[in-house]
Design an enzyme around this catalytic site. Structure first.
Site, PDB file in Angstrom:
ATOM      1  CG  ASP A  24      33.329  40.326  37.973  1.00 38.14           C
ATOM      2  OD1 ASP A  24      33.343  41.217  38.819  1.00 38.14           O
ATOM      3  OD2 ASP A  24      33.680  40.647  36.796  1.00 38.14           O
ATOM      4  CE1 TYR A  54      42.284  38.443  38.305  1.00 36.75           C
ATOM      5  CE2 TYR A  54      44.101  40.149  37.910  1.00 36.75           C
ATOM      6  CZ  TYR A  54      42.913  39.810  38.627  1.00 36.75           C
ATOM      7  OH  TYR A  54      42.450  40.342  39.579  1.00 36.75           O
TER       8      TYR A  54
END
Lengths: 308, 308
Positions: free
Chosen positions: A64, A122
């Protein structure tokens, strides 16, 4: 592929890039309307300048706006037999400071990393403190007084005092395993299969910076904003708004997005590693000296779709 | 101060700020022509918006374009009896993300940190590797193949293999003590007293990142570009262009700027700490409960002028 012109096509080559970027000034990875600055658009433009026969990029993850990557994987196809190292060097010269190619290697022509990701890692970085820090806030979610657990001083600069780290660690462990993550995805995400497997969700504190921590999330596949909703929910536990067992309640088919915590902001999130099947394959091959098999996309694209 | 209107002046108050900034997008600390973006101009503009009676800022150091600060010290005088915490909060709201006020405290009205600095600590960060790193190159000098010592692989990612760290450490120690630093200043710097005392010059490697190191420089005062020329010269030793004893040869009154190494680029440099006499004084006072003496500027402004 059923075209009559198939025989006339020139030979095609595949190149797999490892891309790092500072997401601050990008509107996300994926190409959008021409006036939005995206990582894909910037890299494709530099690539076209050097090799007009290069295809569009096929990436492993659609990060994003504001999200960073240490190791995004993206492949393209070209008609030119150029060694991958030349792509590395030519793109290095053409790319702006906030995006760089860290590696370039050969792959099969239509290789699609998105359908070959075994797992992804992540990192999410959090910092506490009463004031902004211009040297770290590009890469940390900054928590201040109002985000702390009850009783913590609002000028606290030690993360262990501002948050309940024991509860946070206990809550993180509850994510590990195979669960229904339907409560942990953006409401715009409509895919049917919401079962995902997390192999590690852990808290790391930093020796050099006692005001910061890192949440490590390793899993097979992710849905839209999934890591940021997981982090936002974990931080609600860390500030003692809910007990750790709340995570178990949310990991079921009855839970919905509105039951979980807020979406943590993008600046703390890093796509740190993408383990591709071809890499796992190559590791195995190096050890066994077995013959290489062609990389194939799985039938169900939804399964390994990447939208963290 | 000899004006007849002296009696009519309103009472004046001093405020001392600790300012942190990411220097990447600034043309240095010091205000220049109105169209250049400087830290001083940006902070003064935010300050005027909240308190039009505030004076210009008097800072401890004039950091160059691209240089960062964890703790720049700057004081101003105001006619308003506003608690320092209010300046912290009001400036926080008005400043852009790359500059922040970390602390605000009271001080005497005309306090000048530049003439009251006991010592300063600079950090300089270096990274090695074959490719750019968009997530660290804002804050590190990136060394690649051509900068390495003879025999090192050009794709080296371990700083201990790319550079001769033993020679670097030996050379760093030779800076410690009281020396003539005339060879280590920008040719535009004309001040006469070029004697400075370094209390520490040391190399720190990073546990998490084996491709990086930090050079710590602690001294009483610095001349224009002095730290960056010290670092550029040290790195010549680390790549085995000169032996460590070269540093001793350069620390004498006969040496000139052209004898020393190149000026290392600004992105690796951080003003990490400024120890003010008032702070040292306050520490001593807390211990001895002695009476406070007024802060005074030394007679020779050149002695503690700060232009690293």
């Amino acid at each position: 592929m059923t075209s009559k012109k198939r025989e006339k096509r020139p030979p095609r080559y595949g190149v797999l890039l490892t891309i790092a970027y500072d997401g601050t000034d990008f509107r996300g990875y994926q190409r959008q309307t021409p006036d939005l600055r995206t990582v894909q658009a910037v890299v494709e433009e530099a690539l076209q300048d050097f090799d007009p026969t290069a295809s569009a990029l096929r990436a492993a993850s659609r990060t994003d706006a504001g999200v960073h990557a240490l190791a995004q994987k993206a492949a393209f196809t070209t008609e030119r037999a150029i060694p991958p190292i030349a792509y590395l060097k030519e793109l290095e010269r053409r790319l702006p400071p906030d995006v760089a190619i860290r590696e370039a290697e050969s792959c099969v022509p239509n290789y699609a990393p998105r359908f070959d990701a075994r797992y992804k890692i992540y990192h999410y970085r959090v910092r506490v403190g009463p004031t902004r820090d211009p040297l770290r806030d590009r890469y940390h979610y900054h928590l201040h007084g109002a985000h702390f657990r009850p009783g913590a001083r609002s000028d606290e600069c030690a993360i262990a005092a501002a948050l309940n780290l024991e509860a946070l660690e206990e809550a993180a462990r509850l994510f590990v395993g195979r669960h229904d993550f339907r409560a942990f995805r953006d409401t715009g995400d409509r895919r049917e299969n919401t079962i995902r497997e997390m192999s590690r969700v852990a808290i790391q504190t930093d020796r050099e910076y006692p005001d910061a921590l890192r949440i490590i999330v390793e899993g097979d596949a992710f849905m839209k904003q999934m890591v940021r909703i997981m982090v936002g929910t974990l931080l609600e536990v860390a500030r003692e708004k809910h007990p750790p067992s709340w995570i178990s309640e949310l990991l079921c088919a009855d839970a919905t997005r509105s039951d979980a915590g807020p979406t943590a902001p993008p600046e703390g999130l890093f796509l740190a590693h993408t383990e591709l099947g071809r890499q796992a394959h190559e590791k195995a091959e190096k050890e066994s000296r077995a013959e290489e098999e062609p990389v194939r996309a799985p039938e169900d694209g939804q399964q390994s779709e990447a939208d963290a």
